[in-house]
Design a protein around this motif. Structure first.
Motif, PDB file in Angstrom:
ATOM      1  N   THR A  63       0.861  -1.189   0.000  1.00  0.00           N
ATOM      2  CA  THR A  63       0.000   0.000   0.000  1.00  0.00           C
ATOM      3  C   THR A  63       0.892   1.231   0.000  1.00  0.00           C
ATOM      4  O   THR A  63       2.076   1.155   0.317  1.00  0.00           O
ATOM      5  N   GLN A  64       0.286   2.348  -0.333  1.00  0.00           N
ATOM      6  CA  GLN A  64       1.056   3.582  -0.265  1.00  0.00           C
ATOM      7  C   GLN A  64       0.180   4.659   0.356  1.00  0.00           C
ATOM      8  O   GLN A  64      -1.041   4.645   0.198  1.00  0.00           O
ATOM      9  N   GLN A  65       0.800   5.527   1.085  1.00  0.00           N
ATOM     10  CA  GLN A  65       0.099   6.619   1.743  1.00  0.00           C
ATOM     11  C   GLN A  65      -0.333   7.660   0.708  1.00  0.00           C
ATOM     12  O   GLN A  65       0.444   8.009  -0.179  1.00  0.00           O
ATOM     13  N   ALA A  66      -1.550   8.131   0.853  1.00  0.00           N
ATOM     14  CA  ALA A  66      -2.022   9.212  -0.009  1.00  0.00           C
ATOM     15  C   ALA A  66      -1.472  10.528   0.539  1.00  0.00           C
ATOM     16  O   ALA A  66      -1.490  10.764   1.741  1.00  0.00           O
ATOM     17  N   GLY A  67      -1.004  11.358  -0.357  1.00  0.00           N
ATOM     18  CA  GLY A  67      -0.511  12.667   0.048  1.00  0.00           C
ATOM     19  C   GLY A  67      -1.666  13.601   0.375  1.00  0.00           C
ATOM     20  O   GLY A  67      -2.815  13.371  -0.033  1.00  0.00           O
ATOM     21  N   GLN A  68      -1.378  14.649   1.107  1.00  0.00           N
ATOM     22  CA  GLN A  68      -2.425  15.592   1.508  1.00  0.00           C
ATOM     23  C   GLN A  68      -3.114  16.218   0.294  1.00  0.00           C
ATOM     24  O   GLN A  68      -4.312  16.425   0.297  1.00  0.00           O
ATOM     25  N   GLN A  69      -2.360  16.470  -0.752  1.00  0.00           N
ATOM     26  CA  GLN A  69      -2.945  17.052  -1.963  1.00  0.00           C
ATOM     27  C   GLN A  69      -3.958  16.083  -2.592  1.00  0.00           C
ATOM     28  O   GLN A  69      -5.039  16.508  -3.011  1.00  0.00           O
ATOM     29  N   GLN A  70      -3.634  14.813  -2.630  1.00  0.00           N
ATOM     30  CA  GLN A  70      -4.569  13.820  -3.166  1.00  0.00           C
ATOM     31  C   GLN A  70      -5.844  13.758  -2.327  1.00  0.00           C
ATOM     32  O   GLN A  70      -6.947  13.666  -2.866  1.00  0.00           O
ATOM     33  N   ILE A  71      -5.691  13.812  -1.029  1.00  0.00           N
ATOM     34  CA  ILE A  71      -6.844  13.779  -0.128  1.00  0.00           C
ATOM     35  C   ILE A  71      -7.744  14.981  -0.373  1.00  0.00           C
ATOM     36  O   ILE A  71      -8.969  14.855  -0.469  1.00  0.00           O
ATOM     37  N   GLU A  72      -7.153  16.145  -0.496  1.00  0.00           N
ATOM     38  CA  GLU A  72      -7.929  17.369  -0.732  1.00  0.00           C
ATOM     39  C   GLU A  72      -8.657  17.317  -2.073  1.00  0.00           C
ATOM     40  O   GLU A  72      -9.804  17.768  -2.178  1.00  0.00           O
ATOM     41  N   GLN A  73      -8.006  16.766  -3.090  1.00  0.00           N
ATOM     42  CA  GLN A  73      -8.646  16.644  -4.405  1.00  0.00           C
ATOM     43  C   GLN A  73      -9.880  15.750  -4.333  1.00  0.00           C
ATOM     44  O   GLN A  73     -10.924  16.068  -4.904  1.00  0.00           O
ATOM     45  N   VAL A  74      -9.775  14.657  -3.630  1.00  0.00           N
ATOM     46  CA  VAL A  74     -10.905  13.737  -3.498  1.00  0.00           C
ATOM     47  C   VAL A  74     -12.025  14.406  -2.700  1.00  0.00           C
ATOM     48  O   VAL A  74     -13.204  14.305  -3.065  1.00  0.00           O
ATOM     49  N   LYS A  75     -11.673  15.089  -1.635  1.00  0.00           N
ATOM     50  CA  LYS A  75     -12.679  15.791  -0.834  1.00  0.00           C
ATOM     51  C   LYS A  75     -13.420  16.827  -1.669  1.00  0.00           C
ATOM     52  O   LYS A  75     -14.651  16.936  -1.594  1.00  0.00           O
ATOM     53  N   MET A  76     -12.695  17.569  -2.498  1.00  0.00           N
ATOM     54  CA  MET A  76     -13.314  18.591  -3.340  1.00  0.00           C
ATOM     55  C   MET A  76     -14.234  17.949  -4.377  1.00  0.00           C
ATOM     56  O   MET A  76     -15.325  18.454  -4.644  1.00  0.00           O
ATOM     57  N   ARG A  77     -13.799  16.840  -4.938  1.00  0.00           N
ATOM     58  CA  ARG A  77     -14.600  16.152  -5.939  1.00  0.00           C
ATOM     59  C   ARG A  77     -15.928  15.678  -5.352  1.00  0.00           C
ATOM     60  O   ARG A  77     -16.988  15.864  -5.936  1.00  0.00           O
ATOM     61  N   PHE A  78     -15.877  15.100  -4.155  1.00  0.00           N
ATOM     62  CA  PHE A  78     -17.103  14.611  -3.526  1.00  0.00           C
ATOM     63  C   PHE A  78     -17.963  15.757  -3.011  1.00  0.00           C
ATOM     64  O   PHE A  78     -19.196  15.659  -3.028  1.00  0.00           O
ATOM     65  N   ALA A  79     -17.347  16.831  -2.573  1.00  0.00           N
ATOM     66  CA  ALA A  79     -18.118  17.989  -2.127  1.00  0.00           C
ATOM     67  C   ALA A  79     -18.883  18.597  -3.286  1.00  0.00           C
ATOM     68  O   ALA A  79     -20.021  19.070  -3.132  1.00  0.00           O
ATOM     69  N   ALA A  80     -18.280  18.576  -4.466  1.00  0.00           N
ATOM     70  CA  ALA A  80     -18.945  19.136  -5.647  1.00  0.00           C
ATOM     71  C   ALA A  80     -20.128  18.285  -6.073  1.00  0.00           C
ATOM     72  O   ALA A  80     -21.089  18.803  -6.647  1.00  0.00           O
ATOM     73  N   GLN A  81     -20.083  16.984  -5.786  1.00  0.00           N
ATOM     74  CA  GLN A  81     -21.173  16.087  -6.164  1.00  0.00           C
ATOM     75  C   GLN A  81     -22.351  16.164  -5.187  1.00  0.00           C
ATOM     76  O   GLN A  81     -23.458  15.778  -5.528  1.00  0.00           O
ATOM     77  N   ALA A  82     -22.093  16.643  -3.993  1.00  0.00           N
ATOM     78  CA  ALA A  82     -23.147  16.666  -2.960  1.00  0.00           C
ATOM     79  C   ALA A  82     -24.157  17.751  -3.169  1.00  0.00           C
ATOM     80  O   ALA A  82     -24.207  18.638  -3.827  1.00  0.00           O
TER      81      ALA A  82
END
Length: 82
Positions: A63-82
């Motif tokens: 496994t590999q750790q997700a970087g903070q930038q990747q986490i923020e991108q995913v959060k923004m993507r899901f926030a936009a869908q909500a």
């Protein structure tokens, strides 16, 4: 290497059982049936975790750790869908 493929196959089978038990839990219409599927799901999830841990210890499930930038991108993507 045979052990690795055996463990991968076992893990996939357990994941498949988890999927079936989850749907059985969701779709059951009586308390007894719901509880039976839920208990089976919990047991399978425990088995899945044990298999994963053994595979990770041997380096067979990297496994590999997700970087903070990747986490923020995913959060923004899901926030936009909500």
């Amino acid at each position: 290497m045979e052990d690795k493929y055996l463990m991968e196959s076992l893990l996939m089978s357990v994941k498949g059982a988890c999927d079936l038990y989850m749907h059985g839990t969701i779709e059951s219409n009586t308390k007894n049936v719901h509880c039976a599927f839920e208990k089976a799901l919990e047991e399978e999830l425990t088995i899945q975790e044990e298999i994963y841990k053994k595979m990770a210890e041997k380096g067979w499930y990297p496994t590999q750790q997700a970087g903070q930038q990747q986490i923020e991108q995913v959060k923004m993507r899901f926030a936009a869908q909500a």
